[in-house]
Design a protein around this motif. Sequence first.
Motif, PDB file in Angstrom:
ATOM      1  N   VAL A 137       0.834  -1.206   0.000  1.00  0.00           N
ATOM      2  CA  VAL A 137       0.000   0.000   0.000  1.00  0.00           C
ATOM      3  C   VAL A 137       0.863   1.247   0.000  1.00  0.00           C
ATOM      4  CG1 VAL A 137      -1.763   1.297   1.263  1.00  0.00           C
ATOM      5  CG2 VAL A 137      -1.865  -1.207   1.177  1.00  0.00           C
ATOM      6  N   ALA A 138       1.896   1.294   0.840  1.00  0.00           N
ATOM      7  CA  ALA A 138       2.777   2.449   0.929  1.00  0.00           C
ATOM      8  C   ALA A 138       4.074   2.028   1.596  1.00  0.00           C
ATOM      9  CB  ALA A 138       2.119   3.582   1.718  1.00  0.00           C
ATOM     10  N   ALA A 139       5.124   2.841   1.404  1.00  0.00           N
ATOM     11  CA  ALA A 139       6.413   2.559   2.037  1.00  0.00           C
ATOM     12  C   ALA A 139       7.137   3.877   2.291  1.00  0.00           C
ATOM     13  CB  ALA A 139       7.264   1.636   1.172  1.00  0.00           C
ATOM     14  N   LEU A 158      15.421   3.267   9.183  1.00  0.00           N
ATOM     15  CA  LEU A 158      14.198   2.497   9.332  1.00  0.00           C
ATOM     16  C   LEU A 158      13.414   2.478   8.029  1.00  0.00           C
ATOM     17  CD1 LEU A 158      12.903   3.725  12.810  1.00  0.00           C
ATOM     18  CD2 LEU A 158      14.203   1.660  12.285  1.00  0.00           C
ATOM     19  N   VAL A 159      12.896   1.318   7.690  1.00  0.00           N
ATOM     20  CA  VAL A 159      12.023   1.159   6.527  1.00  0.00           C
ATOM     21  C   VAL A 159      10.652   0.712   7.023  1.00  0.00           C
ATOM     22  CG1 VAL A 159      11.592  -0.108   4.396  1.00  0.00           C
ATOM     23  CG2 VAL A 159      13.913   0.616   4.964  1.00  0.00           C
ATOM     24  N   HIS A 160       9.618   1.477   6.658  1.00  0.00           N
ATOM     25  CA  HIS A 160       8.247   1.170   7.053  1.00  0.00           C
ATOM     26  C   HIS A 160       7.448   0.823   5.800  1.00  0.00           C
ATOM     27  CE1 HIS A 160       9.190   3.005  10.948  1.00  0.00           C
ATOM     28  NE2 HIS A 160       9.718   4.009  10.266  1.00  0.00           N
ATOM     29  N   SER A 161       6.777  -0.314   5.803  1.00  0.00           N
ATOM     30  CA  SER A 161       5.958  -0.755   4.671  1.00  0.00           C
ATOM     31  C   SER A 161       4.563  -1.113   5.168  1.00  0.00           C
ATOM     32  CB  SER A 161       6.589  -1.974   3.986  1.00  0.00           C
ATOM     33  OG  SER A 161       7.911  -1.693   3.559  1.00  0.00           O
ATOM     34  N   VAL A 162       3.558  -0.691   4.433  1.00  0.00           N
ATOM     35  CA  VAL A 162       2.174  -1.030   4.753  1.00  0.00           C
ATOM     36  C   VAL A 162       1.716  -2.110   3.774  1.00  0.00           C
ATOM     37  CG1 VAL A 162      -0.188  -0.200   4.976  1.00  0.00           C
ATOM     38  CG2 VAL A 162       1.728   1.291   5.595  1.00  0.00           C
ATOM     39  N   ILE A 163       1.288  -3.226   4.322  1.00  0.00           N
ATOM     40  CA  ILE A 163       0.884  -4.388   3.529  1.00  0.00           C
ATOM     41  C   ILE A 163      -0.577  -4.706   3.833  1.00  0.00           C
ATOM     42  CG2 ILE A 163       1.380  -6.787   2.939  1.00  0.00           C
ATOM     43  CD1 ILE A 163       3.660  -4.848   2.320  1.00  0.00           C
ATOM     44  N   LEU A 195       1.514  -2.722   9.288  1.00  0.00           N
ATOM     45  CA  LEU A 195       2.685  -1.848   9.168  1.00  0.00           C
ATOM     46  C   LEU A 195       3.911  -2.639   9.601  1.00  0.00           C
ATOM     47  CD1 LEU A 195       4.104   0.865   8.764  1.00  0.00           C
ATOM     48  CD2 LEU A 195       3.440   1.470  11.107  1.00  0.00           C
ATOM     49  N   VAL A 196       4.813  -2.878   8.661  1.00  0.00           N
ATOM     50  CA  VAL A 196       6.045  -3.624   8.924  1.00  0.00           C
ATOM     51  C   VAL A 196       7.189  -2.618   9.058  1.00  0.00           C
ATOM     52  CG1 VAL A 196       7.617  -5.406   8.097  1.00  0.00           C
ATOM     53  CG2 VAL A 196       5.169  -5.553   7.579  1.00  0.00           C
ATOM     54  N   SER A 197       7.860  -2.608  10.208  1.00  0.00           N
ATOM     55  CA  SER A 197       8.978  -1.700  10.460  1.00  0.00           C
ATOM     56  C   SER A 197      10.249  -2.510  10.631  1.00  0.00           C
ATOM     57  CB  SER A 197       8.723  -0.861  11.712  1.00  0.00           C
ATOM     58  OG  SER A 197       7.550  -0.069  11.551  1.00  0.00           O
ATOM     59  N   CYS A 198      11.322  -2.056   9.986  1.00  0.00           N
ATOM     60  CA  CYS A 198      12.572  -2.821  10.000  1.00  0.00           C
ATOM     61  C   CYS A 198      13.751  -1.859  10.123  1.00  0.00           C
ATOM     62  CB  CYS A 198      12.690  -3.648   8.718  1.00  0.00           C
ATOM     63  SG  CYS A 198      14.201  -4.622   8.613  1.00  0.00           S
ATOM     64  N   LYS A 247      12.892   4.638  16.617  1.00  0.00           N
ATOM     65  CA  LYS A 247      13.216   3.254  16.914  1.00  0.00           C
ATOM     66  C   LYS A 247      11.974   2.403  16.724  1.00  0.00           C
ATOM     67  CE  LYS A 247      16.718   4.422  20.388  1.00  0.00           C
ATOM     68  NZ  LYS A 247      17.159   4.236  21.785  1.00  0.00           N
ATOM     69  N   VAL A 248      12.165   1.181  16.263  1.00  0.00           N
ATOM     70  CA  VAL A 248      11.036   0.265  16.173  1.00  0.00           C
ATOM     71  C   VAL A 248      10.717  -0.214  17.584  1.00  0.00           C
ATOM     72  CG1 VAL A 248      11.494  -0.451  13.830  1.00  0.00           C
ATOM     73  CG2 VAL A 248      12.601  -1.673  15.691  1.00  0.00           C
ATOM     74  N   PRO A 249       9.482  -0.567  17.912  1.00  0.00           N
ATOM     75  CA  PRO A 249       8.367  -0.671  16.992  1.00  0.00           C
ATOM     76  C   PRO A 249       7.636   0.646  16.746  1.00  0.00           C
ATOM     77  CG  PRO A 249       7.684  -1.377  19.164  1.00  0.00           C
ATOM     78  CD  PRO A 249       9.148  -1.055  19.268  1.00  0.00           C
ATOM     79  N   SER A 250       6.907   0.704  15.660  1.00  0.00           N
ATOM     80  CA  SER A 250       6.041   1.837  15.380  1.00  0.00           C
ATOM     81  C   SER A 250       4.771   1.703  16.208  1.00  0.00           C
ATOM     82  CB  SER A 250       5.717   1.899  13.892  1.00  0.00           C
ATOM     83  OG  SER A 250       6.895   2.035  13.144  1.00  0.00           O
ATOM     84  N   GLN A 251       3.935   2.736  16.159  1.00  0.00           N
ATOM     85  CA  GLN A 251       2.805   2.790  17.077  1.00  0.00           C
ATOM     86  C   GLN A 251       1.529   3.154  16.332  1.00  0.00           C
ATOM     87  OE1 GLN A 251       3.227   5.737  20.120  1.00  0.00           O
ATOM     88  NE2 GLN A 251       1.458   5.052  21.295  1.00  0.00           N
ATOM     89  N   TYR A 252       0.452   2.426  16.623  1.00  0.00           N
ATOM     90  CA  TYR A 252      -0.869   2.781  16.119  1.00  0.00           C
ATOM     91  C   TYR A 252      -1.424   3.903  16.982  1.00  0.00           C
ATOM     92  CZ  TYR A 252      -5.944   2.434  15.421  1.00  0.00           C
ATOM     93  OH  TYR A 252      -7.272   2.721  15.194  1.00  0.00           O
TER      94      TYR A 252
END
Length: 461
Positions: A15-17, A23-28, A113-116, A169-174
């Motif tokens: 969906v988005a990155a 940090l790389v954030h990807s929405v799947i 949301l995948v954070s790496c 820093k990971v993790p990301s937050q809803y």
Amino acid sequence: APKLLKRLDIRGRLVAARRTDNLVHSVISASLRFERDLALRYFPGDLDPCAPNTDTRAALRAFETLRAQNLEQIRRTNLEANSPWLDADGDHLAPEACRLYRAKDTGTDLMTLVSCDLSEDEPRRTLTSLISQPGVADVSDKKLYIAADLPSAEHAHATAVHAFGLGSKVPSQYLGSARVKGRVMVASSLDEWQDALRIVTRQGLAFDHPDEDATLSVLSARDGQLELLGVSGGAALNQDLRFVRFEGEHVFVTTSSFTEPVLAFSVRSGIPAFHGALAVPGYTTFMRMLDERHLLTVGYTAAGGSSTNAYFDRMLLQIVDVSDLRVPALRHELPLGVSIHSPGASTHYRSFRLERDKLALPITTCDLERNGTDIHFQMTFSGVVLYEVSPLNGFRELGRVASASSAKDADEGCMDWMSRVQPEVQRSVFIDEFVYAFSRHSLHVQDVRALGKDVAMLTAP
């Protein structure tokens, strides 16, 4: 030779990155196909509800038997197989239940949301999942927003807006979710400004909702939830949204009709306000500020038809004075001709370049040729046309950069409708006094001071 260092396999649709520092954030997004895979039944097959004198006890026993069969089917089905997962060099990672959220009535898909962190030899990875339909994304350095369409049974539309915090820093937050009136009609409708999200929506297409207007909503993530700060509407009745441009505190919106207004909004201290509109015939597909007081628009002219129905017959460049938002004024316009099309400008803003006072616009010219009863289009030019753009003097053509395949037959590159013409040039860029035109099969470099001759050219198979 290039060497593969890290690989992450994620099942689902991207969906988005966004990358922030390391940090790389990807929405799947992935469909939750539990019901289909379970193949549960909800009514006993041997029970006839229309049969006279149906035995109540027998019916209850049939439902209890069906309930037991469904429970057994659920126990035997691997539901985890349908959830998103991430695999990094054999390390399998699935969403954790404690990081799975659900906003009310937002669909049945699973958005993750995948954070790496790529700075580590063994990158830390976290998954934050939300049960919601996918949608349009807007990403800033610190937040990621998703706007998902939520049609209701009453044909009234609403949009669910979800916010995620992208920390250092990971993790990301809803952060939370909220609803706003209407639908996101174009991808340019979201933007973050001063830690608040601005979103432009409309109830739906004007054909289905003629009495609805365009709405600008402002939201902010506060105290663990997404809060609606303000709403401004009352503009663009019976018109479809086509493009939205955010410039500082100002918001410019264009719609489509025979006489198309350029709408001007602003957002100050989180409160949106509608100021005024400029009625200009046509269809704008892109806008950008030339300076603090003037707006450049790219689109098409309108001809014929009525106040609500017309056709577009040529490209149009315009300069609009927006120094007074209450009364925007048209200062300059340049129609480009019936056979000149620039589908790149109408579908993707990165296809052309505006730098200082120079505009590089991808152009395709398709001329109509007749041979008896045979009628077809012939491509006579495809490349980049450079214009000098001035709020004082308007537009002046500087020259053209033709692509390598400009003379090819139109059957390969021209169609009978301007939005379907296939552009040769995909990107252009200015470097010093040179313009670079990137097409699908070639790169052309010309001196802006002496256009018409390549100083360098590369071709690709």
